[in-house]
Design a protein around this motif. Structure first.
Motif, mmCIF file in Angstrom:
data_model
loop_
_atom_site.group_PDB
_atom_site.id
_atom_site.type_symbol
_atom_site.label_atom_id
_atom_site.label_comp_id
_atom_site.label_asym_id
_atom_site.label_seq_id
_atom_site.Cartn_x
_atom_site.Cartn_y
_atom_site.Cartn_z
ATOM 1 N N VAL A 113 0.839 -1.212 0.000
ATOM 2 C CA VAL A 113 0.000 0.000 0.000
ATOM 3 C C VAL A 113 0.870 1.257 0.000
ATOM 4 C CG1 VAL A 113 -1.665 1.324 1.356
ATOM 5 C CG2 VAL A 113 -1.956 -1.134 1.097
ATOM 6 N N ILE A 114 1.928 1.253 0.808
ATOM 7 C CA ILE A 114 2.830 2.412 0.855
ATOM 8 C C ILE A 114 3.480 2.635 -0.510
ATOM 9 C CG2 ILE A 114 4.949 3.303 1.890
ATOM 10 C CD1 ILE A 114 4.170 1.864 4.467
ATOM 11 N N VAL A 115 3.926 1.539 -1.142
ATOM 12 C CA VAL A 115 4.530 1.648 -2.471
ATOM 13 C C VAL A 115 3.518 2.176 -3.480
ATOM 14 C CG1 VAL A 115 5.514 0.311 -4.378
ATOM 15 C CG2 VAL A 115 6.266 -0.110 -2.039
ATOM 16 N N MET A 116 2.272 1.702 -3.383
ATOM 17 C CA MET A 116 1.216 2.199 -4.268
ATOM 18 C C MET A 116 1.091 3.712 -4.197
ATOM 19 S SD MET A 116 -2.080 -0.246 -3.860
ATOM 20 C CE MET A 116 -1.970 -2.014 -3.957
ATOM 21 N N TRP A 117 0.928 4.216 -2.986
ATOM 22 C CA TRP A 117 0.722 5.663 -2.812
ATOM 23 C C TRP A 117 1.981 6.442 -3.175
ATOM 24 C CZ3 TRP A 117 -3.455 8.581 -0.714
ATOM 25 C CH2 TRP A 117 -4.607 7.833 -0.509
ATOM 26 N N PHE A 118 3.134 5.910 -2.826
ATOM 27 C CA PHE A 118 4.384 6.612 -3.107
ATOM 28 C C PHE A 118 4.596 6.792 -4.609
ATOM 29 C CE2 PHE A 118 9.031 6.731 -3.682
ATOM 30 C CZ PHE A 118 9.347 7.787 -2.834
ATOM 31 N N ALA A 142 1.082 2.234 -19.457
ATOM 32 C CA ALA A 142 1.584 1.411 -18.351
ATOM 33 C C ALA A 142 0.459 1.042 -17.386
ATOM 34 C CB ALA A 142 2.694 2.159 -17.612
ATOM 35 N N GLY A 143 -0.479 1.984 -17.148
ATOM 36 C CA GLY A 143 -1.604 1.705 -16.261
ATOM 37 C C GLY A 143 -2.519 0.624 -16.810
ATOM 38 N N ALA A 205 -1.164 -3.534 -9.913
ATOM 39 C CA ALA A 205 -2.529 -3.223 -10.342
ATOM 40 C C ALA A 205 -3.116 -2.084 -9.520
ATOM 41 C CB ALA A 205 -3.410 -4.464 -10.233
ATOM 42 N N GLY A 206 -2.858 -2.069 -8.204
ATOM 43 C CA GLY A 206 -3.392 -1.002 -7.366
ATOM 44 C C GLY A 206 -2.822 0.351 -7.716
ATOM 45 N N THR A 207 -1.528 0.398 -8.042
ATOM 46 C CA THR A 207 -0.904 1.659 -8.434
ATOM 47 C C THR A 207 -1.532 2.207 -9.710
ATOM 48 O OG1 THR A 207 1.192 0.974 -7.432
ATOM 49 C CG2 THR A 207 1.276 2.766 -9.042
ATOM 50 N N ALA A 208 -1.723 1.335 -10.689
ATOM 51 C CA ALA A 208 -2.339 1.766 -11.951
ATOM 52 C C ALA A 208 -3.744 2.310 -11.712
ATOM 53 C CB ALA A 208 -2.377 0.595 -12.933
#
Length: 330
Positions: A113-118, A142-143, A205-208
């Motif tokens: 989750v931290i990596v996603m938001w960062f 990329a998304g 997937a969450g980051t995208a």
């Protein structure tokens, strides 16, 4: 605000009770029980079981009792003694089985989750401000790729590339010498050396998704009159964007905190199996297939705890970042 938190805490208790009741009921919906599954596996291997032994096991495990009595024994044990019951398959207390694995799950998924938001925050802001630029198109491509590729397929791809390029296999969260060791700097470094793969896979997937949500919300906010007024007053562009539009555009993202961590835990089941991670996902899958109701019920209930705690945190963060929200006002 204190009144709001107090009301939410009461609602959390009632919600967790409802989750435990429904989860315990859903686990018992399939025909039969753990003993039925166990006997079927024995029959498939050619073993015969004495009917008297079957009846003794049924009485021992309490499978002949009504559902409400089974549920009350389990739930009262949790409330009064913190006892989640005995795992039928593992023949061990549920608490001994889940705490270590659940801790690993929370650690890995929390870092994801931290990596996603960062990653998502700066990219989402950039592609909204630089709409239809080359960076916007690249982030969009990329998304879409990140959303289209299943997590387990990406895990298999990483395993293949790691073996072909570096001659090493990725899997697990610790080396053999650190699996049962206490936490220390060498163990932390060993964890990070192994955990980067599942964290990257789970965050993709969450980051995208977060980038697309933030881009859409921020584009809508940048068109509003207050942004034009702020620019006309001579405020620096970075302040015009970050002080107001970004804070408002973050509202939908912050509201997802409540279900994001449980969703990662549940969606990481196949990834955990592929990468051989000692997390709660494979244990939940095994308990559901074997109808180990106390073990499955405990994991599902703890996922409910994460959900309600995450929802409370997201509500408090919304009240902090958006001054328009006033809880308790008429």
């Amino acid at each position: 605000m204190l009144r709001f938190v107090f009301r939410r805490l009461i609602a959390m208790v009632l919600t967790l009770w409802a989750v435990s009741f429904v989860a315990f009921a859903i686990i018992q919906l399939p025909p039969g029980d753990y003993l039925t599954t166990y006997l079927a596996s024995l029959s498939a291997s050619g073993d015969l079981v004495d009917p008297a032994v079957i009846e003794a096991l049924r009485r021992q495990y309490g499978f002949g009792e009504p559902y409400l009595i089974q549920y009350w024994k389990w739930f009262s044990g949790i409330v009064t003694r913190g006892d989640f019951g005995q795992s039928f398959e593992w023949k061990a207390p549920v608490t001994d089985l889940i705490w270590g694995r659940l801790g690993n799950s929370i650690l890995v998924e929390g870092l994801a989750v931290i990596v996603m938001w960062f990653i998502a925050l700066p990219i989402g802001i950039y592609v909204a401000v630089k709409k239809y630029s080359l960076g916007d198109y690249l982030a969009t491509i990329a998304g879409f790729i990140g959303l289209a590729i299943p997590n387990f397929l990406l895990a298999l791809l990483l395993m293949y590339l790691s073996f072909v390029w570096f001659g090493t296999t990725i899997g697990g969260l610790f080396s053999s010498e650190f699996e049962t060791a206490r936490w220390s700097l060498p163990r932390l470094w060993d964890f990070l050396a192994h955990a980067w793969a599942p964290i990257l896979v789970l965050a993709t997937a969450g980051t995208a998704e977060l980038i697309r949500i933030l881009r859409a919300n921020l584009l809508d906010e940048l068109k509003k009159p207050y942004v034009t007024t702020a620019r006309a007053k001579g405020l620096p562009e970075w302040k015009v964007i970050l002080k107001y539009p970004v804070r408002v555009a973050l509202n939908p993202l912050v509201s997802t905190i409540g279900w994001l961590l449980p969703a990662l835990v549940s969606s990481s089941v196949i990834v955990s199996v592929v990468l051989k991670l000692p997390t709660a996902g494979p244990l939940l899958l095994r308990s559901l297939t074997s109808q180990d109701m106390y073990l499955a019920g405990a994991i599902i209930m703890l996922l409910g705890v994460l959900t309600v705690i995450g929802t409370l945190i997201s509500d408090l963060l919304l009240a902090w970042i958006d001054p328009r929200i006033r809880y308790g006002s008429k």
